[in-house]
Design a protein around this motif. Structure first.
Motif, mmCIF file in Angstrom:
data_model
loop_
_atom_site.group_PDB
_atom_site.id
_atom_site.type_symbol
_atom_site.label_atom_id
_atom_site.label_comp_id
_atom_site.label_asym_id
_atom_site.label_seq_id
_atom_site.Cartn_x
_atom_site.Cartn_y
_atom_site.Cartn_z
ATOM 1 N N PHE A 26 14.649 -7.094 9.838
ATOM 2 C CA PHE A 26 13.232 -6.812 9.589
ATOM 3 C C PHE A 26 13.071 -5.324 9.304
ATOM 4 O O PHE A 26 13.436 -4.491 10.127
ATOM 5 N N GLU A 27 12.531 -5.030 8.111
ATOM 6 C CA GLU A 27 12.318 -3.640 7.732
ATOM 7 C C GLU A 27 10.913 -3.229 8.168
ATOM 8 O O GLU A 27 9.954 -4.004 8.042
ATOM 9 N N TYR A 28 10.828 -2.007 8.663
ATOM 10 C CA TYR A 28 9.551 -1.538 9.211
ATOM 11 C C TYR A 28 9.438 -0.062 8.851
ATOM 12 O O TYR A 28 10.127 0.782 9.414
ATOM 13 N N ALA A 29 8.606 0.232 7.844
ATOM 14 C CA ALA A 29 8.417 1.625 7.420
ATOM 15 C C ALA A 29 7.534 2.326 8.443
ATOM 16 O O ALA A 29 6.464 1.810 8.802
ATOM 17 N N MET A 30 7.959 3.465 8.937
ATOM 18 C CA MET A 30 7.220 4.151 10.003
ATOM 19 C C MET A 30 6.146 5.051 9.393
ATOM 20 O O MET A 30 6.440 6.085 8.769
ATOM 21 N N LEU A 38 8.558 -6.305 7.011
ATOM 22 C CA LEU A 38 7.491 -6.722 7.930
ATOM 23 C C LEU A 38 6.400 -5.654 8.061
ATOM 24 O O LEU A 38 5.242 -5.893 7.770
ATOM 25 N N HIS A 39 6.765 -4.485 8.547
ATOM 26 C CA HIS A 39 5.900 -3.292 8.559
ATOM 27 C C HIS A 39 4.686 -3.314 9.471
ATOM 28 O O HIS A 39 3.995 -2.305 9.593
ATOM 29 N N ALA A 40 4.383 -4.456 10.063
ATOM 30 C CA ALA A 40 3.219 -4.517 10.962
ATOM 31 C C ALA A 40 3.430 -5.641 11.954
ATOM 32 O O ALA A 40 4.021 -6.668 11.610
ATOM 33 N N MET A 77 13.518 -2.022 -7.431
ATOM 34 C CA MET A 77 12.183 -2.390 -7.906
ATOM 35 C C MET A 77 12.034 -3.910 -7.935
ATOM 36 O O MET A 77 12.948 -4.630 -8.320
ATOM 37 N N GLY A 78 10.855 -4.360 -7.549
ATOM 38 C CA GLY A 78 10.535 -5.772 -7.729
ATOM 39 C C GLY A 78 10.702 -6.619 -6.486
ATOM 40 O O GLY A 78 11.243 -6.179 -5.480
ATOM 41 N N GLU A 79 10.204 -7.839 -6.568
ATOM 42 C CA GLU A 79 10.296 -8.804 -5.469
ATOM 43 C C GLU A 79 11.290 -9.891 -5.901
ATOM 44 O O GLU A 79 10.948 -10.757 -6.711
ATOM 45 N N VAL A 102 19.287 -10.023 0.182
ATOM 46 C CA VAL A 102 18.022 -10.148 -0.547
ATOM 47 C C VAL A 102 16.909 -9.712 0.399
ATOM 48 O O VAL A 102 16.802 -10.201 1.517
ATOM 49 N N SER A 103 16.094 -8.790 -0.074
ATOM 50 C CA SER A 103 14.969 -8.306 0.727
ATOM 51 C C SER A 103 13.677 -8.851 0.133
ATOM 52 O O SER A 103 13.461 -8.797 -1.076
ATOM 53 N N THR A 104 12.826 -9.375 0.986
ATOM 54 C CA THR A 104 11.566 -9.955 0.492
ATOM 55 C C THR A 104 10.374 -9.477 1.301
ATOM 56 O O THR A 104 10.482 -9.233 2.504
ATOM 57 N N PRO A 164 11.962 5.607 8.127
ATOM 58 C CA PRO A 164 10.972 6.688 8.074
ATOM 59 C C PRO A 164 10.291 6.652 6.702
ATOM 60 O O PRO A 164 10.976 6.582 5.682
ATOM 61 N N PHE A 165 8.979 6.638 6.684
ATOM 62 C CA PHE A 165 8.244 6.542 5.404
ATOM 63 C C PHE A 165 8.707 7.629 4.435
ATOM 64 O O PHE A 165 8.835 8.796 4.794
ATOM 65 N N ASN A 166 8.949 7.224 3.197
ATOM 66 C CA ASN A 166 9.330 8.180 2.155
ATOM 67 C C ASN A 166 8.134 8.458 1.278
ATOM 68 O O ASN A 166 7.644 7.556 0.599
ATOM 69 N N PRO A 167 7.667 9.684 1.278
ATOM 70 C CA PRO A 167 6.450 9.985 0.513
ATOM 71 C C PRO A 167 6.706 10.011 -0.994
ATOM 72 O O PRO A 167 7.842 10.144 -1.443
ATOM 73 N N ALA A 200 0.800 -1.226 0.000
ATOM 74 C CA ALA A 200 0.000 0.000 0.000
ATOM 75 C C ALA A 200 0.833 1.278 0.000
ATOM 76 O O ALA A 200 0.387 2.311 -0.497
ATOM 77 N N PHE A 201 2.042 1.214 0.535
ATOM 78 C CA PHE A 201 2.823 2.428 0.786
ATOM 79 C C PHE A 201 4.043 2.537 -0.120
ATOM 80 O O PHE A 201 4.973 3.288 0.180
ATOM 81 N N CYS A 202 4.080 1.773 -1.221
ATOM 82 C CA CYS A 202 5.280 1.715 -2.071
ATOM 83 C C CYS A 202 5.002 2.279 -3.458
ATOM 84 O O CYS A 202 4.007 1.925 -4.090
ATOM 85 N N ALA A 203 5.900 3.137 -3.933
ATOM 86 C CA ALA A 203 5.728 3.776 -5.240
ATOM 87 C C ALA A 203 5.841 2.766 -6.381
ATOM 88 O O ALA A 203 5.139 2.883 -7.392
HETATM 89 N N1 SAH Z 1 10.028 -6.411 -2.702
HETATM 90 C C1 SAH Z 1 11.132 -6.511 -1.780
HETATM 91 C C2 SAH Z 1 12.278 -5.589 -2.168
HETATM 92 C C3 SAH Z 1 11.973 -4.104 -1.999
HETATM 93 S S1 SAH Z 1 12.987 -3.490 -0.729
HETATM 94 C C4 SAH Z 1 10.652 -6.248 -0.376
HETATM 95 O O1 SAH Z 1 9.485 -5.928 -0.204
HETATM 96 O O2 SAH Z 1 11.418 -6.399 0.573
HETATM 97 C C5 SAH Z 1 12.350 -1.907 -0.474
HETATM 98 C C6 SAH Z 1 12.021 -1.675 0.967
HETATM 99 O O3 SAH Z 1 11.466 -0.358 1.122
HETATM 100 C C7 SAH Z 1 10.993 -2.640 1.470
HETATM 101 O O4 SAH Z 1 11.214 -2.942 2.823
HETATM 102 C C8 SAH Z 1 9.738 -1.818 1.323
HETATM 103 O O5 SAH Z 1 8.704 -2.320 2.105
HETATM 104 C C9 SAH Z 1 10.215 -0.469 1.768
HETATM 105 N N2 SAH Z 1 9.366 0.619 1.310
HETATM 106 C C10 SAH Z 1 8.495 0.595 0.284
HETATM 107 N N3 SAH Z 1 7.911 1.794 0.127
HETATM 108 C C11 SAH Z 1 8.427 2.589 1.095
HETATM 109 C C12 SAH Z 1 8.235 3.943 1.411
HETATM 110 N N4 SAH Z 1 7.425 4.719 0.704
HETATM 111 N N5 SAH Z 1 8.940 4.452 2.453
HETATM 112 C C13 SAH Z 1 9.802 3.681 3.128
HETATM 113 N N6 SAH Z 1 10.041 2.395 2.858
HETATM 114 C C14 SAH Z 1 9.355 1.857 1.842
#
Ligand code: SAH
Length: 340
Positions: free
Chosen positions: A242-246, A201-203, A145-147, A177-179, A275-278, A97-100
């Motif tokens: 674990f990545e967690y966008a705020m 993870l994000h949640a 870009m991409g999974e 590798v990020s998934t 920190p969430f990137n708009p 939902a939050f990814c460009a």
């Molecule tokens: N598809 C893979 C690789 C992308 S990595 C994955 O989801 O891990 C890019 C990272 O940035 C991911 O953790 C993703 O969730 C995070 N991300 C996506 N949009 C973002 C945003 N607008 N602000 C901050 N982080 C974001």
């Protein structure tokens, strides 16, 4: 060693370490083989369509592929490492939902050559600019870009070239590798090339994660964490990031930090708060700095390793989740996500 392996050992360093594009310049392979190769192969990286630099030294390249699609690759220089962030697909099918990138839809998988080509392009461009033969890129992250785990067929061979001493000679720790959580492919990655693993993870609970990362409906958190435990196995030195966008007001409350800490008790983990990137058209907002600090402090107090990732390349839309590229003929988002 057979003839074939011998030839490969001769050719790989020319390609990847020296950046040679002309077979005739590969002086040790012999004229006959050079001529044969020139007939059936070309050495070419994706072509640079544009380059942007931000004040912090981050660079973003838009690279054009032979079919007219374009992907983005980002170089992030730091004091102790130089990281290249590469793409694995044209667009993305996951629709977080939050990814460009999600807004772009999905066109196709990149080939192993297009994946390695990003490293080849960046390494040799930067080296030429610096006018020094020293290696520039020390770390590679599949966070563009991409999974990557929906394209392991091409990502696997690309990783092997990044790790090979005759290729880029990177250690497994320095390739990440990020998934978003493609559970079966996490196990396959371990078989193919056990590099560092990052999980978006994000949640802290399935209800919220189902909305933010729709892939969660197929592979919920418990299954994802079980896969992470299998990935780390008995290797005490390994940890999953674990990545967690705020996201302000969405996943940044103190009780969510406590829930996250409880969740990650059973996995050797490190948490990266991003920190969430708009980007244009999003309705999410970045959490305030004080909120992010408080969230991090709760994780730290519970004994977790947690850091806030400094936002890099924001001014050129090169930060996490801001990569968009040029995706032609986007197919509908066609990931096999079956909401149960
Ligand atoms: N598809 C893979 C690789 C992308 S990595 C994955 O989801 O891990 C890019 C990272 O940035 C991911 O953790 C993703 O969730 C995070 N991300 C996506 N949009 C973002 C945003 N607008 N602000 C901050 N982080 C974001």
């Amino acid at each position: 060693m057979g003839e074939r392996a011998f030839r490969v050992e001769q050719i790989l360093p020319w390609l990847h370490q020296r950046g040679t594009t002309d077979f005739a310049a590969m002086t040790n392979i012999g004229k006959a083989l050079a001529a044969r190769l020139a007939e059936c192969a070309t050495v070419a990286a994706p072509e640079m369509a544009s380059e942007q630099r931000s004040e912090d030294g981050t660079r973003k390249w838009v690279l054009r592929l032979a079919d007219g699609n374009a992907i983005e690759t980002v170089f992030i220089p730091e004091a102790e490492r130089n990281t290249l962030c590469i793409s694995s697909q044209v667009g993305c099918a996951l629709d977080c939902a939050f990814c460009a990138t999600a807004r772009q839809g999905f066109n196709r998988n990149l080939t192993a050559a297009e994946i390695v080509g990003q490293v080849w392009f960046a390494e040799h461009r930067l080296r030429a600019e610096r006018n020094a033969p020293d290696r520039v890129i020390s770390n590679v992250v599949f966070m563009g870009m991409g999974e990557p785990l929906l394209n392991l067929k091409e990502v696997g061979p690309a990783i092997r070239i990044l790790l090979d001493d005759l290729g880029y000679g990177l250690s497994r720790r320095r390739v990440t590798v990020s998934t978003a959580g493609v559970v079966p492919a996490i196990d396959r990655l371990k078989e193919a090339a056990p590099v560092s693993l990052a999980v978006s993870l994000h949640a802290p609970d399935d209800g919220l994660r189902d909305r933010l990362v729709p892939l969660n409906r197929k592979y919920p958190i418990a299954e994802l964490l079980a896969a992470c435990r299998r990935y780390v196995g008995t290797d005490a030195r390994r940890r999953v990031t674990f990545e967690y966008a705020m996201l302000a007001g969405v996943n940044d409350a103190p009780e969510q930090a406590r829930a996250l800490a409880r969740l990650l008790r059973t996995v050797p983990a490190k948490v990266n708060l991003i920190p969430f990137n708009p980007f244009p058209g999003t309705s999410f907002e970045r959490s305030a700095d004080a909120v992010i600090d408080a969230f991090r402090d709760i994780l730290l107090a519970s004994g977790l390793v947690a850091v806030t990732r400094r936002t890099r390349g924001d001014s050129i839309r090169a930060a996490c989740g801001q990569l968009a590229g040029v995706v032609k003929e986007r197919s509908r988002r066609v990931v096999p996500i079956h909401a149960s």
